[in-house]
Design a protein around this motif. Structure first.
Motif, PDB file in Angstrom:
ATOM      1  N   ALA A 173       0.847  -1.192   0.000  1.00  0.00           N
ATOM      2  CA  ALA A 173       0.000   0.000   0.000  1.00  0.00           C
ATOM      3  C   ALA A 173       0.880   1.237   0.000  1.00  0.00           C
ATOM      4  N   ASP A 174       0.662   2.109  -0.962  1.00  0.00           N
ATOM      5  CA  ASP A 174       1.370   3.384  -1.040  1.00  0.00           C
ATOM      6  C   ASP A 174       0.365   4.514  -0.901  1.00  0.00           C
ATOM      7  N   THR A 175       0.664   5.459  -0.057  1.00  0.00           N
ATOM      8  CA  THR A 175      -0.243   6.578   0.163  1.00  0.00           C
ATOM      9  C   THR A 175      -0.290   7.479  -1.061  1.00  0.00           C
ATOM     10  N   VAL A 176      -1.505   7.776  -1.524  1.00  0.00           N
ATOM     11  CA  VAL A 176      -1.714   8.755  -2.592  1.00  0.00           C
ATOM     12  C   VAL A 176      -2.053  10.100  -1.972  1.00  0.00           C
ATOM     13  N   THR A 177      -3.093  10.126  -1.137  1.00  0.00           N
ATOM     14  CA  THR A 177      -3.498  11.359  -0.445  1.00  0.00           C
ATOM     15  C   THR A 177      -4.020  10.994   0.933  1.00  0.00           C
ATOM     16  N   TYR A 178      -3.570  11.753   1.940  1.00  0.00           N
ATOM     17  CA  TYR A 178      -4.059  11.553   3.308  1.00  0.00           C
ATOM     18  C   TYR A 178      -5.032  12.677   3.641  1.00  0.00           C
ATOM     19  N   TYR A 179      -6.283  12.303   3.892  1.00  0.00           N
ATOM     20  CA  TYR A 179      -7.315  13.293   4.184  1.00  0.00           C
ATOM     21  C   TYR A 179      -7.619  13.422   5.677  1.00  0.00           C
ATOM     22  N   GLY A 180      -7.034  12.569   6.492  1.00  0.00           N
ATOM     23  CA  GLY A 180      -7.500  12.444   7.865  1.00  0.00           C
ATOM     24  C   GLY A 180      -7.137  13.560   8.807  1.00  0.00           C
ATOM     25  N   HIS A 181      -6.050  14.294   8.562  1.00  0.00           N
ATOM     26  CA  HIS A 181      -5.549  15.201   9.593  1.00  0.00           C
ATOM     27  C   HIS A 181      -6.510  16.334   9.923  1.00  0.00           C
ATOM     28  N   LYS A 182      -7.380  16.741   9.001  1.00  0.00           N
ATOM     29  CA  LYS A 182      -8.368  17.783   9.289  1.00  0.00           C
ATOM     30  C   LYS A 182      -9.760  17.204   9.539  1.00  0.00           C
ATOM     31  N   ILE A 183      -9.846  15.892   9.581  1.00  0.00           N
ATOM     32  CA  ILE A 183     -11.123  15.220   9.806  1.00  0.00           C
ATOM     33  C   ILE A 183     -11.191  14.576  11.179  1.00  0.00           C
ATOM     34  N   THR A 184     -10.148  13.852  11.545  1.00  0.00           N
ATOM     35  CA  THR A 184     -10.204  13.041  12.763  1.00  0.00           C
ATOM     36  C   THR A 184     -10.238  13.868  14.043  1.00  0.00           C
ATOM     37  N   ASP A 185      -9.787  15.119  13.999  1.00  0.00           N
ATOM     38  CA  ASP A 185      -9.778  15.953  15.194  1.00  0.00           C
ATOM     39  C   ASP A 185     -11.052  16.769  15.365  1.00  0.00           C
ATOM     40  N   ASP A 186     -12.007  16.616  14.466  1.00  0.00           N
ATOM     41  CA  ASP A 186     -13.261  17.371  14.528  1.00  0.00           C
ATOM     42  C   ASP A 186     -14.416  16.378  14.496  1.00  0.00           C
TER      43      ASP A 186
END
Length: 252
Positions: free
Chosen positions: A90-103
């Motif tokens: 698995a290779d990361t393409v885009t990480y969306y979590g950093h502005k989602i998981t804290d809210d």
């Protein structure tokens, strides 16, 4: 960016063919001593359940990529029967979590996006559904009203699935609107002549705003609560079951 093609390869010795594809992690659960079962929504292979071996070990960089809200390029060896496939890369393409998981609001909306996508997905690929998920997660990173992003995703994804709402003409007799009632079982707006018992009274502007977000257009947030109530009624009526993530949103 990692390759997004669905390239195929082979194990040494020419056994089962492998493939690569873009994917989002829908959910995971522990398996055996150090493994994890990953449910993937892939772009070209549909919903895939696979084992990622050794990812629960503390130093596993592989496991850190197989997390929710990450667009990954995965390599998979399909199962020989109807069992679990094996995820070997698995290779990361885009990480969306950093502005989602804290809210909390963004997180629960993103969970509902993934759960809805899982319910709408099949064994075959669906690049349109995959793109809708990708767009929703991108928008959720900066959304002032996460519920509107979720509702837009639901309305667009269900329309793509073949059971979109009629939000101007009467869903029953096609009489031109605007109308002042909504019925999920009938399929959207209903006129006074067709209005079944139990239909919800609704401001025509609510239906108009739903039409806008159903077509990916910008809309005012004045009717967020009313839109969400009607959108989730539509989704849950057609799925014939509730979603865990939506229940959590309602309890908040």
């Amino acid at each position: 960016m990692a390759s997004s093609s669905s390239s195929r390869g082979f194990r040494a010795g020419g056994s089962r063919p492998s493939w690569r594809d873009r994917a989002f992690v829908v959910r995971t659960y522990d398996f055996a001593e150090a493994d994890r079962v990953i449910v993937l929504l892939t772009r070209d292979h549909g919903l895939v359940r696979g084992v990622a071996k050794g990812v629960r070990k503390s130093k596993s960089r592989f496991g850190s990529r197989l997390q929710p809200f990450v667009d990954v390029d995965v390599q998979v060896y399909p199962s020989k029967s109807n069992g679990l496939s094996t995820i070997t890369g698995a290779d990361t393409v885009t990480y969306y979590g950093h502005k989602i998981t804290d809210d909390f609001d963004r997180y629960t909306a993103a969970c509902a996006v993934m759960e809805t996508a899982e319910r709408l997905s099949f064994d075959q690929g669906d690049p349109v559904l995959f793109a809708l998920v990708e767009e929703a997660l991108e928008r959720l990173q900066r959304a002032e009203h996460p519920t509107m992003v979720l509702d837009s995703f639901i309305l667009r994804a269900t329309e793509h699935a073949g059971w979109g709402l009629s939000l101007f003409n009467c869903a029953n007799c096609e009489a031109p609107g605007p109308h002042k009632a909504f019925n999920a079982a009938v399929g959207g707006a209903v006129c006074n002549n067709c209005r079944p018992p139990g239909s919800a009274d609704v401001n025509p502007e609510v239906l108009h705003t739903m039409w806008l977000i159903q077509h990916g257009r910008a809309a005012d947030a004045e009717f967020v609560e009313q839109m969400h109530r009607l959108t989730t009624a539509h989704l849950q009526y057609n799925l014939e079951a509730g979603l865990k993530s939506l229940r959590i949103m309602e309890q908040a």
